[in-house]
Design a protein around this motif. Structure first.
Motif, short mmCIF file in Angstrom:
data_model
loop_
_atom_site.label_atom_id
_atom_site.label_comp_id
_atom_site.label_asym_id
_atom_site.label_seq_id
_atom_site.Cartn_x
_atom_site.Cartn_y
_atom_site.Cartn_z
N SER A 1 -8.50 75.60 3.28
CA SER A 1 -9.83 75.77 3.61
C SER A 1 -9.94 76.90 4.78
N LYS A 2 -11.08 77.61 4.48
CA LYS A 2 -11.26 78.87 5.49
C LYS A 2 -12.18 78.47 6.74
N GLU A 3 -11.52 78.87 7.74
CA GLU A 3 -12.21 78.94 9.10
C GLU A 3 -13.18 79.94 9.20
N LEU A 4 -14.07 79.83 9.85
CA LEU A 4 -15.21 80.86 9.98
C LEU A 4 -15.15 81.42 11.32
N VAL A 5 -15.16 82.92 11.41
CA VAL A 5 -15.16 83.25 12.99
C VAL A 5 -16.55 84.20 13.14
N LEU A 6 -17.16 83.64 14.28
CA LEU A 6 -18.52 84.54 14.50
C LEU A 6 -18.26 85.26 15.52
N GLY A 7 -18.97 86.43 15.43
CA GLY A 7 -19.29 87.28 16.78
C GLY A 7 -20.79 87.48 16.53
N ASP A 8 -21.35 87.43 17.82
CA ASP A 8 -22.84 87.50 18.09
C ASP A 8 -23.09 88.64 18.88
N VAL A 9 -24.43 89.36 18.54
CA VAL A 9 -24.98 90.50 19.11
C VAL A 9 -25.09 90.61 20.64
N SER A 10 -25.22 89.48 21.19
CA SER A 10 -25.55 89.32 22.45
C SER A 10 -24.16 88.82 23.54
N PHE A 11 -23.42 88.77 22.69
CA PHE A 11 -22.16 88.20 23.62
C PHE A 11 -20.71 88.96 23.23
N ASN A 12 -19.81 88.86 24.25
CA ASN A 12 -18.33 89.45 24.08
C ASN A 12 -17.30 88.93 23.24
N ASN A 13 -17.27 87.56 22.92
CA ASN A 13 -16.23 86.97 22.32
C ASN A 13 -16.50 86.63 21.03
N PHE A 14 -15.61 85.83 20.19
CA PHE A 14 -15.43 85.31 19.29
C PHE A 14 -15.78 83.54 19.30
N THR A 15 -16.40 83.04 18.27
CA THR A 15 -16.39 81.64 18.17
C THR A 15 -15.70 81.19 16.81
N MET A 16 -14.61 80.60 16.88
CA MET A 16 -14.02 80.20 15.50
C MET A 16 -14.57 78.81 15.26
N LEU A 17 -14.96 78.70 14.15
CA LEU A 17 -15.45 77.33 13.65
C LEU A 17 -14.22 76.53 12.76
N VAL A 18 -13.74 75.50 13.04
CA VAL A 18 -12.88 74.79 12.23
C VAL A 18 -13.41 74.14 11.04
N ASN A 19 -12.72 74.38 9.90
CA ASN A 19 -13.57 73.85 8.86
C ASN A 19 -12.36 72.56 8.31
N SER A 20 -12.76 71.59 8.29
CA SER A 20 -12.01 70.32 7.88
C SER A 20 -12.16 69.78 6.58
N ASP A 21 -12.44 70.57 5.72
CA ASP A 21 -12.41 70.53 4.19
C ASP A 21 -10.88 70.14 3.58
N THR A 22 -10.72 69.18 3.23
CA THR A 22 -9.26 68.86 2.48
C THR A 22 -9.51 68.36 1.19
N SER A 23 -10.64 68.64 0.57
CA SER A 23 -10.70 68.18 -0.77
C SER A 23 -10.04 69.11 -1.69
N ALA A 24 -9.82 68.57 -3.03
CA ALA A 24 -9.01 69.28 -3.88
C ALA A 24 -9.62 70.73 -4.33
N ASN A 25 -10.75 70.65 -4.39
CA ASN A 25 -11.60 71.88 -4.97
C ASN A 25 -12.34 72.57 -3.90
N LEU A 26 -11.91 72.28 -2.79
CA LEU A 26 -12.50 72.95 -1.55
C LEU A 26 -14.09 73.08 -1.69
N THR A 27 -14.79 71.92 -1.89
CA THR A 27 -16.31 71.83 -2.03
C THR A 27 -16.94 71.13 -1.13
#
Length: 750
Positions: A269-295
């Motif tokens: 499953s794909k984690e999503l990394v966010l960058g925001d217009v007002s900040f200096n850092n990344f926030t990584m969002l952990v994806n807990s999807d373990t389903s067979a078809n990643l749905t």
């Protein structure tokens, strides 16, 4: 447009050839071509790998095979000015081996803007183009066979919003994630919705409907992918949002955000990394999807220190609005992380491209921070707005380079937020093979001078110009700034000595051209007194005629619209002109950069100062990025001019002259033996011993630093004496010519 200007240039060349033939006028057409061959070295002696690549501001990175050799090269897009850079990859394993090669830029579609991501959407092994289009994105397919080529697939990608089939919305400010989110082999899209803080999942149905991945058939299958909400007051998110507005049976805004995806825990499953217009850092969002078809994508955790925790690195800290790009840059077949700012202006613009080497696997990364100046540390890079000017600062006869800038961003410098300076590169090479070495990143410490008198603070947008204004044999300096003012620095070094410049007159003569003053010293009216011509924000040229004496200048405003020309097009708000004059075989030509990035060439100047100049508004179709600034000189002494082109990205491009006549007509031919010239320095006469050189069709010229021949004399005897008593102190050049060629020597008149 490019083809039109190329044809026009060829017609002009042909017309000049015919005119010169029938009128028996000796005139050399000036041409330039891109050249990266001149070496530039750091203060410590290290050679810059790509000195003339042009700098980076807010850059986006993608892989692509440019030369079709099977090795992924590098495409870089700078959203500040929509500028493309291309780099060829040597492919050396476990090494970053990119070499700047701008020859591939012409193969990309014109008009790419805001953001550009290269992805292979049709699974043919060739990178296609996704780029911003009004309200969404356009797509181009890679049609390369024997050379790189693209064709438009759609000017606006659509998606099935159930029931409406409309454009797949992506903001011009954002960068979307274009990746195979569900692992079925085709490319999907994650993007923030038009209304708020939720990420939409546009699933590509190419595999489901057609059994292959060569279509862009999108459907909005989740209005709240990951079940989180981006917070407005921070760059964190609220987890497990109910998403009550979502579509039926979903697969389990904002000022601006960047997105990219990667798998950090090898669970597919794909984690999503966010960058925001007002900040200096990344926030990584952990994806807990373990389903067979990643749905069943669900964000279960967030990491605001990414990639510090994966595994032994440091957190990204880029002012402001970071964007991430996941690609293999060191040829180890594992994707690495590049981070850079995503804003248009007002963000970090030097040492702002971070490279993290992935020492593990693409789907289970171990990042190590290697540099905060990826590729930048191999370039001439001065922050925002590179403004190069030739200047022999140490009076050794070799032309050095001073690069002004708008400034380097620094959020601690309230209220300016930028620090402007002059960067000095000394020519440590030879008369025919220049080599430039960085000797000072804040020449004269101008960044600390309160040149903004009204604000009692330093100024921004420094643009230097040089000329001997008081006829004392050394070269003085003017500085133009973003306020439209001129500042005069007097050189007290004396002839033949390294410059000793000190501020003599801030806000010189009260000159104010509005904004972005770019001065140039040149004897425009041919009265042997240096005049001052100033470019400016509006794109016109102000002419100040020197009505004083050789030792006491008196600059008088003649016109604010010299030649009745400017560097604005109909749709341009500003012109940002910078005048540069050359004397090409006795004919005056003016060049200028422009806000729109093109180079302007102006002719029909001699005897027509009060008239209208002729204009070529896209000279040779040269374009190195917006806010172009040009400087011209023959630095290789081969009778061919070189041209420097600065740009908004803070870098400099080099163009080598081709079939040109230099301002001082200097050419050195090694088939001639050396002359003996004495005394040198001299106060009166010089004696020239031609030694063993053949005197067939021989002559001697004495040429001043502005390129004007002050003495021309036929030579029939081995020994020649020339009286210079009535000439000003300063640097001159002695040029000896015969039927074999010519040689040039530096001469100092005390």
């Amino acid at each position: 447009m490019r083809l039109y200007h190329m044809k026009l240039e060829l017609k002009l060349i042909g017309l000049l050839i015919l005119t010169n033939f029938f009128n028996n006028i000796v005139y050399s057409q000036v041409n330039f071509e891109r050249n990266d061959s001149i070496i530039v070295i750091q203060t410590n002696g290290d050679t810059l790998k790509n000195p003339w690549a042009g700098g980076f501001n807010s850059v986006q990175f993608s892989e692509i095979d440019l030369d079709l050799d099977g090795i992924k090269d590098l495409f870089v897009f700078d959203r500040t000015g929509n500028r493309i850079s291309t780099f060829i990859n040597a492919g050396t394993p476990n090494s970053v081996t990119y070499k700047h090669d701008p020859s591939y830029i012409k193969f990309f579609p014109e008009g790419l803007h805001d953001w550009v991501l290269l992805r292979d959407y049709n699974c043919d092994g060739k990178m296609d183009i996704f780029t911003y289009a009004s309200g969404g994105m356009a797509a181009y397919s890679n049609t390369s066979t024997s050379q790189l080529s693209f064709k438009i697939d759609t000017s606006l990608v659509h998606s099935d919003f159930q029931p409406n089939f409309i454009n797949l919305y992506i903001s011009s400010t954002d960068i979307p994630a274009i990746d195979d989110i569900d692992g079925d082999g085709d490319l999907d899209v994650l993007t923030f919705s038009i209304l708020g803080s939720y990420v939409e999942y546009h699933k590509n149905l190419s595999m489901e409907r057609y059994g292959n991945c060569d279509s862009l058939d999108f459907q909005l299958t989740n209005k709240c992918w990951g079940y989180f909400k981006e917070n407005f007051s921070s760059n964190s998110v609220t987890l497990y949002d109910t998403c009550s507005f979502n579509v039926i049976n979903p697969e389990k805004k904002h000022a601006g955000s960047t997105l990219f995806t990667l798998d950090v825990d090898a669970n597919n499953s794909k984690e999503l990394v966010l960058g925001d217009v007002s900040f200096n850092n990344f926030t990584m969002l952990v994806n807990s999807d373990t389903s067979a078809n990643l749905t069943q994508s669900t964000i279960s955790a967030q990491d605001s220190l990414f990639p510090q925790n994966n595994n032994s690195s440091i957190a990204t800290n880029i002012e402001i609005f970071p964007a991430g790009f996941y690609l293999d840059v060191n040829n180890d077949n594992v994707k690495d992380l590049i981070a850079a700012p995503n804003c248009y202006t007002g963000c970090k613009n030097k040492k702002n491209v971070w490279y993290y080497n992935n020492r593990n696997q693409t789907n289970n990364p171990d990042f190590k921070h290697e540099t905060s100046a990826f590729l930048q540390d191999g370039m001439i890079e001065v922050g925002e707005g590179g403004q190069p000017v030739f200047f022999d600062y140490n009076a050794d006869g070799l032309m050095d380079i001073v690069v002004g800038n708008y400034g380097v961003f620094d959020s601690n410098l309230i209220p300016l937020l930028y620090k402007s300076s002059l960067t000095l590169y000394e020519n440590v090479g030879t008369a025919s093979k220049p080599v430039y070495k960085l000797v000072n990143s804040d020449y004269l410490n101008i960044s600390t001078m309160n040149l903004d008198i009204a604000g009692s603070r330093p100024t921004l947008g420094l643009y230097p110009a040089f000329g001997d204004m008081d006829d004392d044999g050394d070269v003085d300096m003017f500085i133009g700034d973003y306020n439209g003012h001129i500042h005069y620095f007097k050189n007290t070094a004396g002839p033949g000595n390294p410059a000793n410049l000190s501020l003599s007159s801030p806000n010189y003569l009260g000159i104010d051209v509005g904004a972005n003053a770019t001065p140039f010293v040149y004897d425009l009216n041919k009265d042997s007194l240096p005049d001052l011509i100033i470019g400016k924000d509006q794109g016109t040229f102000s002419y100040y005629e020197n009505q004083g004496s050789s030792t006491s200048p008196n600059l008088v405003s003649i016109t604010d619209s010299l030649g009745k020309v400017d560097t604005k097009r109909l749709y341009d708000s500003y012109g940002h002109s910078n005048p540069v004059f050359i004397d090409s075989a006795g004919t005056t030509i003016m060049y200028s950069g422009a806000k729109n990035g093109y180079i302007y060439k102006f002719t029909n100047i001699d005897g027509n100062i009060n008239g209208t100049f002729e204009t070529d508004s896209a000279y040779l179709n040269i374009w190195e990025g917006i806010n172009s600034k040009v400087s011209i000189y023959d630095i290789t002494n081969d009778s061919n001019l070189e041209m420097l082109v600065g740009n908004y990205s803070g870098g400099v491009a080099l163009y080598k002259g081709k079939g040109t006549v230099s301002p001082i007509g200097i050419k050195e031919n090694i088939s001639l033996t050396n002359l003996n010239i004495y005394p040198n320095p001299t106060k009166n006469t010089i004696t020239i011993d031609t030694q063993e050189n053949n005197l067939n069709n021989a002559s001697i010229q004495i040429i001043d630093v502005l390129g004007k021949e002050v003495v021309t004399q036929k030579v029939s005897n081995k020994i020649t004496t020339i009286n210079l008593l009535n000439y000003s102190k300063g640097i001159y050049f002695v040029k000896f010519s015969n039927h074999l060629g010519s040689k040039v020597y530096k001469l100092i008149k005390e």
